[in-house]
Design an enzyme around this catalytic site. Structure first.
Site, mmCIF file in Angstrom:
data_model
loop_
_atom_site.group_PDB
_atom_site.id
_atom_site.type_symbol
_atom_site.label_atom_id
_atom_site.label_comp_id
_atom_site.label_asym_id
_atom_site.label_seq_id
_atom_site.Cartn_x
_atom_site.Cartn_y
_atom_site.Cartn_z
ATOM 1 C CD GLU A 1 -0.722 -3.696 2.306
ATOM 2 O OE1 GLU A 1 -0.817 -4.661 3.107
ATOM 3 O OE2 GLU A 1 0.250 -2.935 2.295
ATOM 4 C CG HIS B 1 9.732 -3.636 -3.384
ATOM 5 N ND1 HIS B 1 10.270 -4.731 -2.769
ATOM 6 C CD2 HIS B 1 9.156 -2.896 -2.401
ATOM 7 C CE1 HIS B 1 10.050 -4.651 -1.462
ATOM 8 N NE2 HIS B 1 9.371 -3.555 -1.218
HETATM 9 C C1 LIG Z 1 2.520 -5.672 2.060
HETATM 10 C C2 LIG Z 1 3.432 -4.501 2.196
HETATM 11 N N1 LIG Z 1 2.912 -3.274 2.491
HETATM 12 C C3 LIG Z 1 3.717 -2.200 2.590
HETATM 13 C C4 LIG Z 1 5.072 -2.304 2.403
HETATM 14 C C5 LIG Z 1 5.972 -1.059 2.435
HETATM 15 N N2 LIG Z 1 6.794 -1.101 3.651
HETATM 16 C C6 LIG Z 1 8.053 -1.604 3.620
HETATM 17 S S1 LIG Z 1 8.722 -1.673 5.157
HETATM 18 C C7 LIG Z 1 7.351 -0.988 5.858
HETATM 19 C C8 LIG Z 1 7.276 -0.789 7.333
HETATM 20 C C9 LIG Z 1 7.412 -2.097 8.041
HETATM 21 O O1 LIG Z 1 7.335 -1.889 9.409
HETATM 22 P P1 LIG Z 1 7.685 -3.081 10.396
HETATM 23 O O2 LIG Z 1 6.943 -4.300 9.992
HETATM 24 O O3 LIG Z 1 7.474 -2.594 11.770
HETATM 25 O O4 LIG Z 1 9.224 -3.392 10.125
HETATM 26 P P2 LIG Z 1 10.421 -2.375 10.407
HETATM 27 O O5 LIG Z 1 10.716 -1.669 9.116
HETATM 28 O O6 LIG Z 1 10.002 -1.430 11.487
HETATM 29 O O7 LIG Z 1 11.563 -3.242 10.830
HETATM 30 C C10 LIG Z 1 6.371 -0.730 4.900
HETATM 31 C C11 LIG Z 1 5.037 -0.138 5.174
HETATM 32 C C12 LIG Z 1 5.585 -3.593 2.100
HETATM 33 N N3 LIG Z 1 6.901 -3.779 1.877
HETATM 34 N N4 LIG Z 1 4.751 -4.656 2.015
#
Ligand SMILES: Cc1ncc(C[n+]2csc(CCOP(=O)(O)OP(=O)(O)O)c2C)c(N)n1
Ligand SMILES: Cc1ncc(C[n+]2csc(CCOP(=O)(O)OP(=O)(O)O)c2C)c(N)n1
Ligand SMILES: [Mg+2]
Ligand SMILES: [Mg+2]
Lengths: 333, 332, 332, 333
Positions: B67, B136
């Site tokens: 971000e 959230h």
């Molecule tokens: C700071 C932030 N940005 C965006 C999100 C929205 N979001 C939730 S899970 C996710 C994907 C996360 O990917 P990863 O870190 O690879 O974990 P995975 O879900 O694949 O286990 C996103 C973009 C968030 N929760 N926090």
């Protein structure tokens, strides 16, 4: 393609810009002591080769962002000195109307998007300039200057990753002067900064002798060339040293830099060294160099007088530029 | 005219803006696959309605979860020729980019004496009331109202969302738009052609003579319901949605209070130092003589957001609490 | 008792806290070399007065310029047995750590149902009015007042600074202390022995009967001067310093307004959604009947901070503006 | 010193914990569909080996932090299932009193400091746990779990640098399941995550087959051992795959994961694979494994019933725990 060495004219211009930084910052330091410049300034004295070597590798239309050690960057891009000095003094004729001051300079006329008083904070701005270059199809490069201290801020790695995945024309230029304020770099930095590039899919280049402007220029020119070819960003770490205290007027009674180390580095004065090179290589004579130094001294003398004789900004200037449309006192009172 | 949901109106405005100006780009996490539903007609990538197909990957870009760099890059791009729309998804993630929003977006133009302008829009959605938990569910727009140099808007309906977002994209200053997810599904008649709603003009959602209710974002429909209930009781309620918080159309609010003599302010943000506090202070300064009763605020509590459906509803303003406040100021 | 500057009082409180409890540590940039003057008697490392010498490197730690990790690590350390004091130096750098302050420090205990407590103190200094420019002059405490779960304090004098910082360190919740650098040099009689000032108790700096002036942080001395000037004019001014903003001693403020019927609020933060707005709204809700005049705010303007000495003083409250406000509410 | 392989008992416990995650998450998924769990959940189905192999390398007194893909981590540390499931349902008996929910779990009883719904945000919390261990002289280790997506957040690199310069006992455990929501890791990540370790002065280890729990356990156990010896942090990247959609109930009509890739990974089911290993190595029989699966099924059945039959939290619970001292409604209304 490899970068061809700079022409004699370019080399002389390098020396001129290094001199302009040196004399400008020496003058600014005096003016702080005399109370003519409010607040403080952070000089680039000792780091002129690192600054100018990098800036000279850019061309008109390119962009830079920088940090609190701020004057050197625009001067390295050939900013006129008068508006810069007037800005440090806080005058109406300042390049930012007296609203930025030493730590927060920008000079659009030479592609300077802004020096950030908040360290690291201007790094992604340069990535954005690289993004607009790519999306708009403009063949320009953006370079961000930051210190060894700022190299421990997360935004640098987010920015490197973003520039690298998008193959943006960005140069990450780390000015490693071995200290962040009173903190020795090695005590707060794990590993070598240059080694952090490969993990982000970009080349990392370290200029071991950042006091030698030709080394800096060559390394940065290669990186800029790569960026222009659309091959993405490069991290360039330049090893250098600041000759003065972190900022003018700051007194830290702890000897965080030992005398022996200081002596070694002070002997590596980039301005003195390059003057000798230019003469030895026959690009200049002692006389032409003396003349250049006299000219720069005069230029700085003039810019200081210009700054001191300029009027203060009108009170209402404080209420301009918050937004693009006029914003009247009524709105803020 | 067609009936459109709030979120569809956001999507429509984004599409219009992308068509109207090649300098407009959209960056954010998962915007290419239209996860949040504002970068495609449907979620079907195959469909022509999809933004990536219509505008190409150069202008619709997935970002890493970065971000701070995303926001900073958008600012830098805006300073050098683009007009980015940044989709930050949840408002609760804006804190990751706080330095860029406050120290760069809000200050650069001012510090540098107007040498640059920063035409960028930051979209974020306030997912409160949906059992998504404290990470959230923030409604942090008041925090950004404290930062001179940012423009902060919070549309309360579909038609406002479309017209205000177009204005935001055309604005040469950084604009933060806060969308209340509880409003995303709400429908309203929306003009099919392009239109722009100027900032700083409140919308009188309902005229009334006994009490003024200023309602912000997700609190607007609650205030409208409360007004209907009061009408049955013979109390005439004027409901005003400021629509934009910076700039704020305080003149319209004051004019209304001068007519009614009573003011209730409702918003989904927490109470302390919220938009309601600012509006209360402004009215008390400028229209004290016209006030017949104390100004009442109906806001979220100064509390974090609990996950359990058995707990969460207690946190936010409700029609009942607004009704109670209206009755209290009318009794006074 | 001895006469002590505000910054010396901060240093004294830190030293007492480090001596009193081995779990207290200090982390921050350049704390070892005492650059900002709160981790040593003098700046002479050689001297025994130096914190590193007295407490060792394990408990006085320089950090990299990594505000986000520094703050997060302090939170994690507080959850697992330490009581860190984090020196963030300039308040304008707190944004780098915003996510940790808002999403972790303020929410963890609540979200996790009280399984952990987070005894950590975040110190930052508001360097305004010193020609340091917009990146170094913020007074952002109202932003943090909008975040439930944080405690926000802003001592207005040396003795308050010492007693409140001790309470902050002993507090089991995250506390943000905002120090106004214009106050750092101000002297006051300070008790030499240990003492603690409870949060949520305003300090009546001066009793008066005609008008109440609530003054926050750097605005306190300005309000005191204004009060003296008014006394000469026969107007009796009560000056109240809330000292802690979350929790806020609104009861004392209301009690005073019920006595005087008039209220002026002054603070160094920008106007919109500031602490003054909240106090105005609270008083208007709870003591409307007692108000004889509009509540006036004397705050910084909703403007960024210009560098030039010719411009900057216009931004902040002044004794003159406070005097004018007092006269206005007394004339009403 | 090298880590000795796990005992048969430990290996059986590994399988039991993987089963608990698998069945718990399958049940949670069903309960979301039935509307018994409000909001959504992110399952660790397919990633059980990566989670349990890491957790089993820790011991009582150690700490973990995690992310939105949350249940697996505490279950991997042997959390009782009842309070966890009750938390997902939002009941008074929830491990967080129903105030956290699926994305924001913590279970102090097993050293879980908290799963963060904000990705990356819990990483420095683990660094802090490592700091307290060092300052207080407690021989414990802290491990933070984060995804390949979170690996592009700057706070990770600030945290790695801080842990590395201070030589803190911290394990950075990257769960690389190749996607961040709908975004393929390689499209937003420059270089390999594991390669980012060396630039921060710490070892980086990549477990290529994260579906094989023994590989994960061995790599993490080495890192934990190193941390306990006071030699500082390690970055461990585990290659794995989530078998289900990013979150339950989420519908993305774009096929961002192609069928062939999915098929390959679904064939590498860590729970099935390890069951076969245990039997092949004679540590278990089909019968004992069937029994273990039946026991876990019963345990999950019981925890679901416990959760569904538990009372809602009393309204006042919403106003507890904001601060350590009691905070009455009067304060907030
Ligand atoms: C700071 C932030 N940005 C965006 C999100 C929205 N979001 C939730 S899970 C996710 C994907 C996360 O990917 P990863 O870190 O690879 O974990 P995975 O879900 O694949 O286990 C996103 C973009 C968030 N929760 N926090
Ligand atoms: C985010 C942030 N943290 C801290 C500071 C205070 N500060 C100003 S300069 C400085 C040291 C910077 O060191 P480095 O990046 O190496 O640059 P140098 O001064 O050595 O050129 C610090 C800590 C700041 N300006 N911004
Ligand atoms: Mg440095
Ligand atoms: Mg992933």
């Amino acid at each position: 393609m490899t970068v061809t060495g700079p022409s004699p004219e370019t080399m002389l211009e390098m020396q001129r810009r290094m001199l302009r930084i040196r004399v400008f910052d020496e003058r600014a330091s005096k003016m702080v002591k005399r109370g003519q410049i409010p607040g403080t300034v952070h000089t680039s004295i000792g780091q002129e080769a690192q600054v100018v070597g990098a800036c000279m590798a850019l061309r008109k239309g390119d962009h830079i962002t920088g940090n609190h050690r701020s004057h050197g960057h625009p001067i390295g891009m050939d900013s006129p000195l008068g508006p810069l000095m007037a800005e440090l003094v806080g005058k109406a004729t300042g390049v930012c109307k007296g609203k930025g001051g030493s730590l927060h300079l920008a000079d659009a006329s030479v592609g300077s998007l802004g020096e950030s008083g908040v360290t690291g904070s201007s790094i992604p701005i340069a990535v954005g300039a690289g993004l607009s270059a790519m999306v708009l199809g403009e063949n320009r490069v953006a370079m961000c200057f930051f210190g060894d201290g700022a190299a421990n801020q997360g935004v640098l790695y987010e920015s490197m990753n973003l520039a690298s995945t998008w193959k943006l024309p960005v140069i990450f230029l780390c000015e490693n002067n071995h200290y962040a304020l009173s903190t020795p770099s090695h005590t707060v930095t794990a590993g070598r900064i240059v080694d952090r590039a490969s993990g982000f899919g970009m080349p990392g280049v370290r200029v071991e002798n950042g006091q030698n402007i030709m080394d800096v220029y060559t390394a940065v020119a290669e990186a800029v060339d790569r960026a222009r070819r659309g091959e993405g960003p490069t991290l360039v770490e330049v090893m250098t040293y600041r000759f003065r205290e972190h900022s003018e007027g700051l007194r830290i009674n702890v000897d965080y830099r030992d005398a022996a180390e200081k002596a070694i580095w002070l002997a590596r004065d980039p301005v003195v060294m390059f003057r000798d090179v230019l003469i030895a290589q026959g690009h200049a004579t002692a006389a032409t160099m003396d003349q250049m130094e006299a000219d720069v001294a005069q230029e700085v003398e003039d810019c200081a007088n210009f700054a001191l004789q300029s009027p203060d900004p009108a009170p209402g200037v404080a209420f301009e530029d918050l937004y693009t449309e006029p914003y009247t006192l009524e709105n803020v009172l | 005219m067609s009936i459109m949901t709030y979120i569809a109106a956001i999507g429509a405005a984004q599409r219009e803006a992308m068509v109207a100006d090649k300098r407009v780009i959209i960056i954010g996490e998962d915007v290419e696959s239209n996860v949040y539903g504002t970068t495609g007609e449907s979620k079907q990538r195959a469909e022509s309605g999809d933004f990536v197909h219509q505008f190409g990957h150069a202008r619709v870009r997935n970002t890493p979860i970065s971000e701070e760099a995303m926001v900073g890059a958008a600012i830098g791009a805006a300073m050098t020729g683009l007009r980015p729309i940044v989709d930050l998804s949840y408002s609760s993630f804006m804190y990751m980019a706080m330095d860029q929003l406050v120290n760069q977006a809000a200050k650069n133009r001012y510090m540098f004496g107007g040498q640059s302008s920063i035409p960028v829009v930051f979209r974020s959605a306030m997912f409160y009331g949906l059992n998504t938990g404290a990470h959230h569910s923030d409604r942090p727009y008041p925090m950004f109202m404290t930062v001179p140099g940012l423009k902060v808007i919070a549309p309360g309906s579909a038609s406002d969302a479309k017209g205000l977002l177009r204005t935001a994209v055309d604005c040469d200053d950084p604009v933060l738009i806060f969308e209340a997810v509880p409003l995303w599904g709400q429908k309203e008649e929306v003009q099919d052609d392009e239109y722009w709603i100027p900032f700083g003009q409140a919308r009188i959602r309902r005229e009334g003579t006994d009490v003024t209710v200023v309602a912000i974002s997700g609190a607007v429909p609650l205030a409208m319901k409360a007004a209907e209930q009061m009408e049955a009781k013979g109390i005439s309620v004027e409901v005003i949605d400021p629509r934009t918080l910076v700039p704020l159309d305080i003149k319209s609010i004051i004019a209304s209070v001068r007519r009614t003599g009573r003011l209730v302010i409702t918003e989904p943000a927490a109470r302390t130092c919220g938009a309601a506090a600012e509006i209360s202070a402004l009215v008390c300064e400028a229209a004290f003589d016209a006030l017949k009763a104390p100004i009442k605020r109906v806001t979220a509590l100064d509390m974090q957001v609990p996950f359990s459906p058995a707990l969460e509803p207690q946190i936010y303003p409700t029609t009942e609490r607004i009704v109670a406040a209206i009755q209290a100021v009318c009794a006074a």
